[in-house]
Structures are given as structure tokens and as C-alpha cells.
Design a protein around this motif. Structure first.
Motif, PDB file in Angstrom:
ATOM      1  N   CYS A   1       0.846  -1.196   0.000  1.00  0.00           N
ATOM      2  CA  CYS A   1       0.000   0.000   0.000  1.00  0.00           C
ATOM      3  C   CYS A   1       0.881   1.245   0.000  1.00  0.00           C
ATOM      4  N   TYR A  44      -4.528   3.788  -5.474  1.00  0.00           N
ATOM      5  CA  TYR A  44      -5.867   4.094  -4.969  1.00  0.00           C
ATOM      6  C   TYR A  44      -6.638   4.910  -6.004  1.00  0.00           C
ATOM      7  N   VAL A  72      -8.188  -1.137  -0.843  1.00  0.00           N
ATOM      8  CA  VAL A  72      -7.343  -2.187  -0.263  1.00  0.00           C
ATOM      9  C   VAL A  72      -8.116  -3.497  -0.176  1.00  0.00           C
ATOM     10  N   VAL A 111      -0.178  -7.665   4.293  1.00  0.00           N
ATOM     11  CA  VAL A 111      -0.268  -6.310   3.744  1.00  0.00           C
ATOM     12  C   VAL A 111       0.818  -5.435   4.357  1.00  0.00           C
ATOM     13  N   GLY A 114       2.009  -1.525   4.553  1.00  0.00           N
ATOM     14  CA  GLY A 114       1.588  -0.158   4.304  1.00  0.00           C
ATOM     15  C   GLY A 114       2.688   0.816   4.681  1.00  0.00           C
ATOM     16  N   GLY A 128      -0.141   4.889   3.746  1.00  0.00           N
ATOM     17  CA  GLY A 128      -0.612   3.574   3.331  1.00  0.00           C
ATOM     18  C   GLY A 128      -0.787   2.625   4.500  1.00  0.00           C
ATOM     19  N   ALA A 129      -0.001   2.814   5.566  1.00  0.00           N
ATOM     20  CA  ALA A 129      -0.164   2.003   6.772  1.00  0.00           C
ATOM     21  C   ALA A 129      -1.492   2.303   7.440  1.00  0.00           C
ATOM     22  N   ALA A 163      -4.259   0.759   5.315  1.00  0.00           N
ATOM     23  CA  ALA A 163      -4.319  -0.697   5.501  1.00  0.00           C
ATOM     24  C   ALA A 163      -4.953  -1.048   6.840  1.00  0.00           C
ATOM     25  N   LEU A 201       3.440  -2.298   9.235  1.00  0.00           N
ATOM     26  CA  LEU A 201       3.328  -0.842   9.197  1.00  0.00           C
ATOM     27  C   LEU A 201       4.729  -0.247   9.118  1.00  0.00           C
ATOM     28  N   PRO A 210       4.591   4.293  10.017  1.00  0.00           N
ATOM     29  CA  PRO A 210       3.158   4.566   9.847  1.00  0.00           C
ATOM     30  C   PRO A 210       2.745   5.978  10.258  1.00  0.00           C
TER      31      PRO A 210
END
Length: 261
Positions: free
Chosen positions: A33, A66, A88, A106, A108, A112-113, A116, A131, A134
């Protein structure tokens, strides 16, 4: 690597599927992500390299944009955290079908973390959540980006202080609604969803990340945090610099494809 689009015509998401170059006894699938519009370009090389390395070790890897970002459909000021979390969710389903697996990990990066984590809270089945530096508090994240934007303005050869576009941040549109949504983001107080394991990687000690670890632990989620000095979008030298991280991607590779169950 196969590229294409998934999703309905009005919400087509661009994807890049990195096909594994070796076969594993237990197939793995990893979704990456990206950090969203403001840090997307700087992170592209790092995420592409991580995807290649994971695929070389036998994992199916999916990178995607996205809605409203990159090569996906939609204008940049129509995206939302909930909408991206839905992206996601659909990307996990797409990867699960392509890889023929039931479990998807996943990763991220930065915003993105947060996306997710919100996807997990909204019911996306994620086996393991990683993460990377994050974004936990949106207000802190926006303050960092705003400070970087002001630094850029002051470094211009001919600064124009009397013209301010309040809906543009680091070259990308951000509506008042999007800014308000980010201001309200605080992962410490959001539902966690059903996740079996969370690993947090940071390039420097971070109080928010430490607090997030405790929140997950209190919910009974196996959680680890690793602080590995590395290049970081959270501490940029300059806003246009490509993220050349090494230590954290290597640790993510070991975490996801090592012998640890």
C-alpha cells in the motif's frame, strides 16, 4: 510483471502483479500500500524494489494505485481514507484470486499504513499487517507536510507569499474535506479488526508507534516493533528525494518470507 486494472468501470484501479520467480512449498501473497499522493513519487522506487525482491523469493506481490491517485480512475481530490480502505479490500481479493491463496499479508508505507489498518477495521481479512513508518495521527502528518510545503515556498528563487492555494499540498490537490478527514485520523482510537500479527518498522524511535504497539497488544494481537536507522519519508532531506531505504525493506523481506510462522 503483469499490469492492468481491476474494479468496476467507474472505479478502475491500476495494478502491477509481480509473479514469483520460484515456487514455495507454502505460497505467499503480499499487498503493498503506497503512501498516498503527497509521497507517492518518492516511494515508488522503494516499493517497486521491495516487490521485486519478494517475488524473487517466491511471493505473489500486488502494487496498486488508490482511486484518484497514480494511474487509477478519479480526480485527486475525490479520494478518502474510507474509499482507499475499500480499494485495499478489493486489492486483497484480487491478489487472493491471482495467487490462489487464502492468506494475504499487507505492507503499508506511511499513510498507506493507516489505510491498511482502516481496511482491517472495516472487515478486510489480513493475515499479517506490516506498518512501515506509519502515519498514526493525521494532524501530526499534516503539520509535517505543511512545514515541508512552507520550506519549499521559502526556497523559491522568487517566493510569492501573497498567493496561497489552500487546496494544493506538495503539488497535489487536497480538498477541505480530505484535510478535515486527515486531521481527525488517530489509529490509536480506531477499531483494529481481525489481524493475527502486526509488525511496526520505524527508522527512528517514535512515541506514536510505541503507543500503537501497546494498543494492538491490549487487543491480544501479537505485535512487534523494530527501530532500524534508515532513509525515511518521515524525516526527508528534501521533498523530491527518492526514498533509498535498505534496512527496513530487508527486515520486511525477512519478516514475511523468513522461517518465522
Amino acid at each position: 510483471m503483469n499490469v492492468g486494472f481491476f474494479g468496476p468501470p467507474e472505479a478502475q484501479r491500476f495494478y502491477a502483479h509481480h509473479v514469483p520467480s520460484v515456487s514455495l512449498a507454502r505460497p505467499r501473497a503480499v499487498l503493498l500500500c503506497n503512501p498516498g499522493p503527497q509521497e507517492f513519487r518518492q516511494a515508488h522506487f522503494a516499493l517497486r524494489t521491495l516487490a521485486d525482491r519478494l517475488a524473487e523469493r517466491g511471493a505473489h506481490v500486488l502494487r496498486f494505485d488508490y482511486v484518484g491517485t497514480g494511474d487509477s480512475a478519479g480526480a485527486s481530490d475525490v479520494g478518502s481514507l474510507d474509499g482507499w480502505a475499500d480499494d485495499v479490500h478489493d486489492a486483497v481479493d484480487e491478489l487472493r484470486a491471482r495467487a490462489g491463496v487464502s492468506r494475504v499479508s499487507v505492507v503499508g508505507l506511511r499513510l498507506g499504513a493507516a489505510v491498511a489498518a482502516r481496511a482491517a477495521a472495516r472487515g478486510t481479512r489480513i493475515h499479517e499487517l506490516v506498518l512501515w513508518d506509519p502515519v498514526i495521527r493525521g494532524a501530526r502528518y499534516l503539520a509535517e507536510l505543511d512545514a515541508l510545503q512552507e520550506r519549499i515556498r521559502l526556497d523559491l528563487a522568487y517566493p510569492i507569499s501573497d498567493i496561497v492555494d489552500s487546496e494544493t499540498l506538495l503539488g497535489h490537490r487536497m480538498s477541505v474535506t480530505q484535510r478535515a478527514e486527515l486531521e481527525a485520523l488517530d489509529l490509536r482510537h480506531e477499531p483494529r479488526g481481525a489481524i493475527s500479527r502486526v509488525t511496526i518498522f520505524t527508522a527512528a524511535p517514535d512515541d506514536d508507534a510505541a503507543a500503537m504497539r501497546e494498543v494492538y497488544r491490549l487487543d491480544g494481537v501479537t505485535t512487534d516493533i523494530q527501530v532500524l536507522p534508515d532513509a525515511s519519508l518521515a524525516h526527508p532531506v528534501w521533498h523530491e528525494d527518492t526514498l533509498l531505504a535498505r534496512a527496513i525493506p530487508a527486515a520486511i523481506l525477512a519478516r514475511l518470507l523468513g522461517d518465522t510462522p
